[in-house]
Design a protein around this motif. Structure first.
Motif, PDB file in Angstrom:
ATOM      1  N   SER A 124       0.819  -1.206   0.000  1.00 41.04           N
ATOM      2  CA  SER A 124       0.000   0.000   0.000  1.00 41.04           C
ATOM      3  C   SER A 124       0.858   1.264   0.000  1.00 41.04           C
ATOM      4  O   SER A 124       0.589   2.220  -0.735  1.00 41.04           O
ATOM      5  N   LEU A 125       1.925   1.263   0.797  1.00 40.72           N
ATOM      6  CA  LEU A 125       2.821   2.421   0.846  1.00 40.72           C
ATOM      7  C   LEU A 125       3.499   2.657  -0.504  1.00 40.72           C
ATOM      8  O   LEU A 125       3.627   3.798  -0.956  1.00 40.72           O
ATOM      9  N   MET A 126       3.907   1.589  -1.152  1.00 39.60           N
ATOM     10  CA  MET A 126       4.626   1.711  -2.416  1.00 39.60           C
ATOM     11  C   MET A 126       3.710   2.115  -3.571  1.00 39.60           C
ATOM     12  O   MET A 126       4.134   2.809  -4.497  1.00 39.60           O
ATOM     13  N   VAL A 127       2.456   1.680  -3.521  1.00 42.32           N
ATOM     14  CA  VAL A 127       1.531   1.954  -4.622  1.00 42.32           C
ATOM     15  C   VAL A 127       0.781   3.281  -4.442  1.00 42.32           C
ATOM     16  O   VAL A 127       0.572   4.013  -5.413  1.00 42.32           O
ATOM     17  N   LYS A 128       0.401   3.585  -3.213  1.00 44.80           N
ATOM     18  CA  LYS A 128      -0.428   4.764  -2.973  1.00 44.80           C
ATOM     19  C   LYS A 128       0.374   6.033  -2.708  1.00 44.80           C
ATOM     20  O   LYS A 128      -0.192   7.118  -2.546  1.00 44.80           O
ATOM     21  N   ARG A 129       1.685   5.916  -2.643  1.00 45.61           N
ATOM     22  CA  ARG A 129       2.565   7.065  -2.433  1.00 45.61           C
ATOM     23  C   ARG A 129       3.621   7.096  -3.529  1.00 45.61           C
ATOM     24  O   ARG A 129       3.931   6.084  -4.137  1.00 45.61           O
ATOM     25  N   THR A 130       4.186   8.261  -3.751  1.00 45.63           N
ATOM     26  CA  THR A 130       5.390   8.368  -4.568  1.00 45.63           C
ATOM     27  C   THR A 130       6.564   8.340  -3.607  1.00 45.63           C
ATOM     28  O   THR A 130       6.702   9.231  -2.768  1.00 45.63           O
ATOM     29  N   THR A 131       7.374   7.313  -3.702  1.00 43.92           N
ATOM     30  CA  THR A 131       8.515   7.182  -2.797  1.00 43.92           C
ATOM     31  C   THR A 131       9.764   7.782  -3.430  1.00 43.92           C
ATOM     32  O   THR A 131       9.903   7.807  -4.653  1.00 43.92           O
ATOM     33  N   VAL A 182      10.276  -8.839 -10.805  1.00 41.25           N
ATOM     34  CA  VAL A 182       9.542  -7.859 -11.611  1.00 41.25           C
ATOM     35  C   VAL A 182       8.192  -7.587 -10.965  1.00 41.25           C
ATOM     36  O   VAL A 182       7.430  -8.505 -10.670  1.00 41.25           O
ATOM     37  N   SER A 183       7.906  -6.299 -10.745  1.00 43.99           N
ATOM     38  CA  SER A 183       6.679  -5.918 -10.040  1.00 43.99           C
ATOM     39  C   SER A 183       5.481  -5.909 -10.975  1.00 43.99           C
ATOM     40  O   SER A 183       5.558  -5.430 -12.103  1.00 43.99           O
ATOM     41  N   GLU A 184       4.376  -6.447 -10.490  1.00 40.71           N
ATOM     42  CA  GLU A 184       3.133  -6.398 -11.253  1.00 40.71           C
ATOM     43  C   GLU A 184       2.261  -5.233 -10.780  1.00 40.71           C
ATOM     44  O   GLU A 184       1.133  -5.074 -11.227  1.00 40.71           O
ATOM     45  N   TYR A 185       2.810  -4.403  -9.901  1.00 45.44           N
ATOM     46  CA  TYR A 185       2.047  -3.308  -9.327  1.00 45.44           C
ATOM     47  C   TYR A 185       2.538  -1.956  -9.864  1.00 45.44           C
ATOM     48  O   TYR A 185       3.713  -1.792 -10.207  1.00 45.44           O
ATOM     49  N   PRO A 186       1.640  -0.954  -9.923  1.00 39.40           N
ATOM     50  CA  PRO A 186       2.016   0.375 -10.429  1.00 39.40           C
ATOM     51  C   PRO A 186       2.752   1.207  -9.373  1.00 39.40           C
ATOM     52  O   PRO A 186       2.161   2.004  -8.658  1.00 39.40           O
TER      53      PRO A 186
END
Length: 219
Positions: free
Chosen positions: A53-60, A109-113
């Motif tokens: 959730s942190l990686m997808v819902k935020r710009t890190t 490889v990430s399948e998440y945006p």
């Protein structure tokens, strides 16, 4: 910098029996730490969901994060143990592996945006350490990693590593991020203008990417 998501700093620490993924909000200083203690343990399902959730819902944003921290985050989200994570960490560091090499070798490889920014290429300087940038910016706390990365940490040492990561590395990363706002804003504009992700690229890399797109080089 203007983006559609809140920006947060992130950093990873990895030891044989300890893994830490730490995040900090540059606006209010609040931090989140997701930890694994024990060489045969991995992130709980709850923490894996929180990490995602942190990686997808935020710009890190981080420093040298595309090469090291992001692959380590992806590995932790797969449920790898501390021992397995340390193997990947050692490979990245000792063999100076590029991100694509690490992702391919360990099937990460990430399948998440995921939207993330590596400040290393944005900052002026070649292979300059984060600590050196901190000295130039007069960051209030500059400290070396408290224990060599091969150390099997006890409870007290774990707390010191966590404190180092959250209150030293992340704060210095935030200082650098704040000092690079003009450069980052330019990359936001150019990314929109050319339909490219230029956020983690240096000047020469930006020029190369734009030229390739304009003239369809390599296609």
């Amino acid at each position: 910098m203007t983006t559609n998501q809140m920006q947060i700093a992130y950093d990873v620490e990895c030891y044989p029996n300890y893994f830490l993924a730490a995040f900090k909000n540059p606006d209010n200083g609040k931090s989140v730490s997701l930890e694994v203690v024990g060489e045969n343990n991995s992130l709980s399902q709850k923490d894996r969901k929180k990490l995602l959730s942190l990686m997808v819902k935020r710009t890190t944003f981080g420093y040298n994060s595309n090469r090291y921290d992001l692959p380590m985050i992806l590995a932790a989200m797969k449920g790898l143990t501390c021992r397995q994570l340390k193997i990947i960490s050692d490979e990245i560091i000792e063999k100076d592996m590029q991100q694509w090499q690490t992702l391919k070798k360990f099937d990460l490889v990430s399948e998440y945006p995921i939207t993330t920014i590596d400040l290393m290429q944005v900052a002026p300087g070649v292979f300059t350490s984060l600590k050196l940038y901190g000295g130039r910016m007069n960051s209030p706390r500059l400290q070396d990693l408290p224990y060599p990365p091969y150390t099997v940490l006890n409870k007290n040492q774990i707390e010191k590593v966590k404190d180092y990561c959250v209150n030293n590395d992340l704060d210095t990363t935030i200082d650098l991020y704040n000092n690079l706002q003009e450069d980052l804003n330019l990359r936001v504009y150019m990314s929109k203008e050319y339909g490219l992700n230029l956020m983690s690229k240096g000047g020469a890399q930006i020029a190369e990417a734009i030229i390739q797109k304009k003239f369809n080089v390599g296609s």
